[in-house]
Design an enzyme around this catalytic site. Structure first.
Site, PDB file in Angstrom:
ATOM      1  N   GLU A 401      -1.566  41.611   8.520  1.00  0.00           N
ATOM      2  CA  GLU A 401      -2.502  42.329   9.598  1.00  0.00           C
ATOM      3  C   GLU A 401      -1.579  42.420  10.956  1.00  0.00           C
ATOM      4  O   GLU A 401      -2.021  42.506  12.105  1.00  0.00           O
ATOM      5  CB  GLU A 401      -3.456  41.555   9.869  1.00  0.00           C
ATOM      6  CG  GLU A 401      -4.389  41.439   8.655  1.00  0.00           C
ATOM      7  CD  GLU A 401      -5.422  42.512   8.842  1.00  0.00           C
ATOM      8  OE1 GLU A 401      -5.192  43.616   9.194  1.00  0.00           O
ATOM      9  OE2 GLU A 401      -6.259  42.673   7.890  1.00  0.00           O
ATOM     10  N   GLU A 477      -6.423  40.118  -0.496  1.00  0.00           N
ATOM     11  CA  GLU A 477      -7.444  39.522  -0.181  1.00  0.00           C
ATOM     12  C   GLU A 477      -8.723  40.109  -0.942  1.00  0.00           C
ATOM     13  O   GLU A 477      -8.787  41.340  -0.784  1.00  0.00           O
ATOM     14  CB  GLU A 477      -7.805  39.154   1.381  1.00  0.00           C
ATOM     15  CG  GLU A 477      -6.730  38.646   2.099  1.00  0.00           C
ATOM     16  CD  GLU A 477      -6.949  38.589   3.484  1.00  0.00           C
ATOM     17  OE1 GLU A 477      -7.840  38.930   4.114  1.00  0.00           O
ATOM     18  OE2 GLU A 477      -5.916  38.418   4.120  1.00  0.00           O
TER      19      GLU A 477
HETATM   20  C1  IPT Z   1      -8.639  39.654   6.843  1.00  0.00           C
HETATM   21  C2  IPT Z   1      -7.495  38.885   7.434  1.00  0.00           C
HETATM   22  O1  IPT Z   1      -6.303  39.036   6.812  1.00  0.00           O
HETATM   23  C3  IPT Z   1      -7.502  37.422   7.239  1.00  0.00           C
HETATM   24  O2  IPT Z   1      -6.944  36.730   8.123  1.00  0.00           O
HETATM   25  C4  IPT Z   1      -9.139  37.087   7.531  1.00  0.00           C
HETATM   26  O3  IPT Z   1      -9.495  37.275   8.708  1.00  0.00           O
HETATM   27  C5  IPT Z   1     -10.120  37.966   6.560  1.00  0.00           C
HETATM   28  O4  IPT Z   1      -9.733  39.191   6.976  1.00  0.00           O
HETATM   29  C6  IPT Z   1     -11.445  37.731   7.203  1.00  0.00           C
HETATM   30  O5  IPT Z   1     -11.982  36.535   6.859  1.00  0.00           O
HETATM   31  S1  IPT Z   1      -8.600  41.247   8.024  1.00  0.00           S
HETATM   32  C7  IPT Z   1     -10.167  42.004   7.554  1.00  0.00           C
HETATM   33  C8  IPT Z   1     -11.018  42.034   8.713  1.00  0.00           C
HETATM   34  C9  IPT Z   1     -10.104  43.409   6.898  1.00  0.00           C
END
Ligand code: IPT
Length: 944
Positions: A401, A477
């Site tokens: 990010e 993720e």
């Molecule tokens: C994503 C992040 O990479 C991760 O660190 C964490 O924040 C997760 O979201 C949410 O829990 S970024 C997301 C806002 C697309």
């Protein structure tokens, strides 16, 4: 200013060595201050009158300052690279001796991890400063230490530094010497950096092994008969390393003065025909994003906790871990090598908060600001050099990010220069210009499927598009495990399985990062953002893991275990179909038992001869001979480890299969004559509301469409407008009930009600038909929507209040844990018992939980012998709680939930899915119900 380390030694591989090492962990003298500019008056002699602190550790968790949770936002004004004057500062000091045996050579002071910046003094001389919180910093202190005398190390750690701007991960801001500090002897001729390369050619079954070192050294692997000079390469027959069979060869790399222990794993990772391949075979990640976290020690983890993580992952059929979002403690990687987990090792780099400043990309963001380039490239190099001898690592990740920008290419190039045996990943290079694998996060099913088909939207640049389209795809993720959920793992898995391009993904995230604390009354609870007096914070978005903070598996992890099971056991007409979901090895390590259960009672059981199913293949076997049964009968197979594995004992359940053989008998309730106010055991008031069931005074059942909203209903970062908004707009949380008709007939009571919200023309009209066969009370409830409904209901069912004496439940349906329509595969049909308290799942932020779905009947019992059995002509979902839905929704911590004098029973025809829209995909369309005519047929039998 952008580069904060000074005086550090060049990076080198982490290793286990026989050279002298003194662990400086333990108690240090400590002083907490508010400015790193304060006079450094503690560096000459051990200060007196200071407090103490435990190293490794964070000062915020040892009584100084307070933790701060922000997801992306910076808790300081954004003014790169400067930081505020108010800057919590920890001064650390301790004495140490240099062992007399450390003759000659150099003496090195090593910090495994310092958050976020430290200046270091030895015996009064400043020797340098640190950078990169999650990477080691080493200093040559030879000329500053005094052998045979007491020495002093003094460290000043600042909470905020230039490093903070590029370490904006979604986690607690926690500071200090949070990993070990060690004093190392580096004898003359000891090994500095060294690289072990262990390639595997699957077609030939041959490994190629070599070592390089900065001094003359020999590589010895007794098991392979290898004894060669560093620099030479040998080719020989070996068994490969994989997450499924982590075959390690133990060896040594020895120079004249130092011997390093090696754990060598032979493997080759590559992209072949657009597919992710390891050792010649496609692999699929069933992974998880892991932050280092412990509810009492933050990111300072002891070895046992790291081992617990690895064992829990293995025991729940996970095969991969992304070290989100920084290099973990080296011991964790060593455990991944030993127990078998594929790893994406991620650089300590995140600048998410610049998005909120209007700089998702461009030079306003460090990723695109040349002044940061040396620091970023250096971080990448330090990670690769520290970790490149770990076979478990398949990919280097540049960070998380940070957006696209000019510093990405130099980071990727630095990685490639140091290591050609792994792939480069970066989740924010959406064009894949600089990476070897196409990645994205939280895609919904539709977009993921398009990627699986290689039919994603094209990039403008045709060459780049072709390059990207030829790459495998991973979800870095997905399936945001915040609160109750994730739902939809099965649907994701189906897509991963269908499309070879899709190499799986990594669930967000491993553990709820909530900190154990106490409230004003001294009650313990797990705190999240806002519980520590933060000025700005992001609430409970930090509690989004598959493990509860105390590492109890959540229902989401239990479901993941089922969805990720390595052997899929299904019915194939009258045979048993066994499909291996493994990528590398057969299922010869598994044994299985079957059982036949009628109404949840075992009527027959036995062992099943499991053939070794080769990876990704299918074998069918015959069903065992089964006795005739009457009543609802299910056949269940449980595959377990046949022998002890390093990560679990023989008998550990790995996979299950279950299918129904006989349907239940259907029953049309007989009707006896009834007369006001009673229908069998039920007694009603003048409005046709049930007042008592036999001796039990009840709070009349009414139509109930509300659930205590789950995090996923809120859609903090979802793709669609939050379903919650629509629910609130329609007033589904504040429905009113009106009785329209009460009709006593000779054999029934019929009540018509209308349920609707203020200022709404939409309604649900319910026809409650109460009858009795003289024993129990039967309800046929038909609900018909009125008006043009466009919003799916949270749930459709009834709520009934019962006396608080009920303490236990027994049921026949899915269990033993909670289950919901899009997260129920781990919950097999059976007969289960639990206390009512045990039915609750303690999500860190209270929300709907504890549903037992597809229930055939549930019997509540009390210690004084009362019992109420509720059975459905069709399976239903139930919850039983000592608080109401509204109380559950209002609570902000489980400790807020106080048992009242009632047990509230909800019975559902259906409920909206869970999904994972708290960050990502909304509930799959098949798990949303627009109201339509629905009938629930339920029977109440009272005893005692
Ligand atoms: C994503 C992040 O990479 C991760 O660190 C964490 O924040 C997760 O979201 C949410 O829990 S970024 C997301 C806002 C697309």
């Amino acid at each position: 200013m952008f580069e904060t380390s000074r005086g550090t030694l060049p990076p080198r591989a982490w290793s286990r060595s026989d050279a002298g090492r003194v662990d400086l962990s333990g108690t240090w003298a400590f002083r907490y201050g508010d400015s790193p500019e304060a006079p450094a008056d503690f560096v000459e002699a051990l200060p007196e009158g200071w407090g103490e602190i435990k190293v490794p550790g964070h000062w915020q968790l040892q009584g100084h300052g307070a933790p701060i949770y922000t997801n992306q936002r910076y808790p300081i004004p954004v003014d790169v690279p400067r930081v505020p004057d108010e800057n919590p500062t920890g001064d650390y000091a301790r004495e140490f001796d240099v062992p007399a045996s450390w003759d000659g050579g150099r003496i090195v002071l090593r910090f495994e991890g310092v958050d976020s910046f430290a200046r270091v003094w030895v015996n009064g001389s400043e020797i340098g400063s640190t950078s990169a919180s999650r990477l080691p910093n080493e200093f040559d202190v030879t000329d500053h230490v005094r052998r045979g005398e007491r020495n002093l190390v003094a460290v000043r750690v600042a909470q905020w530094s230039a490093n903070s701007y590029i370490e904006d991960q979604d986690m607690w801001w926690l500071s200090g010497l949070f990993r070990e500090v060690t004093l190392l002897h580096r004898p003359d001729g000891s090994i500095g950096d060294h690289v072990i390369t262990a390639d595997f050619d699957a077609a030939a079954g041959l490994g190629t092994l070599s070592a390089t070192a900065d001094v003359p050294a020999r590589l010895v692997v007794p098991e392979l008969g290898v004894d060669v000079a560093a620099g030479e390469s040998v080719e020989l027959a070996v068994e490969p390393w994989s997450a499924e069979e982590p075959r390690l060869y133990r060896g040594t790399l020895a120079s004249e003065s130092e011997t390093i222990e090696l754990a060598i794993g032979f493997r080759r990772v590559e992209v072949a025909d657009g597919v992710l391949v390891v050792n010649g075979r496609p692999i699929q990640f069933r992974g998880v994003n892991r932050h280092e976290f412990h509810p009492e020690t933050g990111r300072a983890l002891d070895e046992q906790t790291m081992l617990d993580d690895v064992l829990l992952m293995k025991r729940h059929n996970l095969n991969a871990v992304r070290t989100s979002h920084y290099p973990p403690h080296p011991r964790f990687l060593e455990l991944c090598d030993e127990y078998g987990l594929w790893v994406i090792d991620e650089c300590d780099f995140e600048t998410h908060g610049f998005g909120g400043q209007g700089f998702s990309s461009g030079p306003g963001n460090p990723v695109d600001d040349e002044r940061w380039q040396p620091a970023l490239v250096e971080r990448m190099r330090r990670m690769v050099i520290r970790d490149r001898n770990r076979p478990s690592i398949l990919m280097w990740s540049l960070g998380n990010e940070c957006g696209p920008g000019r510093n990405i290419a130099p980071m990727a190039n630095a990685g490639r220069e140091l290591d050609t045996t792994r792939l480069i990943h970066y989740e924010r290079d959406f064009t894949s210009e600089h990476v070897d694998i196409h990645a994205n996060m939280y895609l919904d099913f539709h977009d993921l499927e398009a990627l699986g088909r290689r039919e994603e939207e094209a990039l403008d640049d045709a060459a780049l598009d072709a390059h990207r389209r030829a790459q495998p795809f991973i979800l870095s993720e997905y399936a945001h495990a915040m609160g109750n959920g994730p739902g939809g793992l099965t649907e994701y898995q189906e897509l991963f399985d269908r499309y070879p391009r899709l190499a799986g993904g990594f669930i967000w995230e491993w553990i709820d990062q909530a900190i154990l604390t106490t409230d004003a009354e001294g009650r313990e609870f797990y705190g999240y953002g806002g519980d520590f007096g933060e000025e700005i914070h992001d609430g409970h978005f930090v509690a989004d893991g598959l493990l509860f903070p105390d590492r109890t598996p959540s229902p989401g992890l239990i479901e993941a275990k089922k969805v990720f099971e390595p052997l899929r056991i299904e019915a194939a007409s009258d045979r048993i179909r066994l499909e291996s979901a493994r990528d590398a090895v057969t299922t010869r390590d598994l044994a299985a038992r079957w059982s036949l259960e009628t109404e949840g009672e075992v009527v027959a059981s036995g062992t099943l001869d499991l053939p070794p199913v080769p990876a990704r293949e299918v074998v069918e076997i015959a069903m065992p001979d089964l006795p005739e049964t009457a009543g609802e009968t299910w056949f269940t197979v449980r595959a377990v480890l046949a022998a002890d594995a390093p990560w679990a004992e023989a008998g550990h359940e790995v996979a299950t299969g279950q299918w129904q053989l006989t349907e239940p008998a259907t029953r049309e309730p007989a009707r006896v004559t009834v007369a006001e106010p009673a229908v069998g055991p039920g007694s009603f008031d003048g409005h046709g509301r049930l007042e008592s069931l036999g001796p039990l005074l009840v709070d009349a059942p009414h139509l109930d469409v509300w659930r205590a909203p789950i995090d996923n209903d809120h859609c903090f970062w979802g793709f669609e407008p939050p379903v919650m908004d629509a629910w609130l707009r329609e007033g589904l949380d504040r429905m009113h009930h009106r009785t329209d008709e009460v009709t006593w007939r000779g054999d029934s009571l019929e009540v018509v009600t209308r349920t609707a919200a203020a200022n709404s023309r939409l309604a649900l009209v319910s026809r409650w038909l109460w009858t009795s066969d003289g024993g129990g009370l039967d309800l046929a409830l038909t609900v018909t929507p009125e008006g043009e409904w466009t919003t799916p209901l949270p749930r459709l069912g009834i709520r009934l209040g019962l006396p608080g004496v009920f303490s236990d439940a027994e049921w026949f349906g899915r269990g033993p844990g909670e289950s919901y329509v899009d997260s129920h595969r781990a919950a097999l049909i059976g007969r289960y018992r639990s206390s009512i308290d045990g039915l609750q799942t303690p999500y860190v932020m209270p929300q709907d939980n504890g549903q037992r779905s597809e229930t055939r009947w549930v019997e509540l019992t009390s210690t004084d012998g009362a019992s109420l059995r509720v059975s459905g002509a069709e399976p239903f979902g139930f919850t039983a709680r000592r608080w109401t839905t509204e109380q559950l929704a209002a609570a902000t911590h489980p400790s807020d939930l106080v048992a009242g004098d009632r047990v509230w029973l909800t019975l559902d025809a259906y409920q909206y899915g869970l999904g994972s829209a708290s960050c990502g995909a909304a509930v799959h369309p098949k798990y949303r119900h627009l109201p339509e005519e629905t009938t629930m047929r339920i029977r109440f039998d009272v005893r005692g």
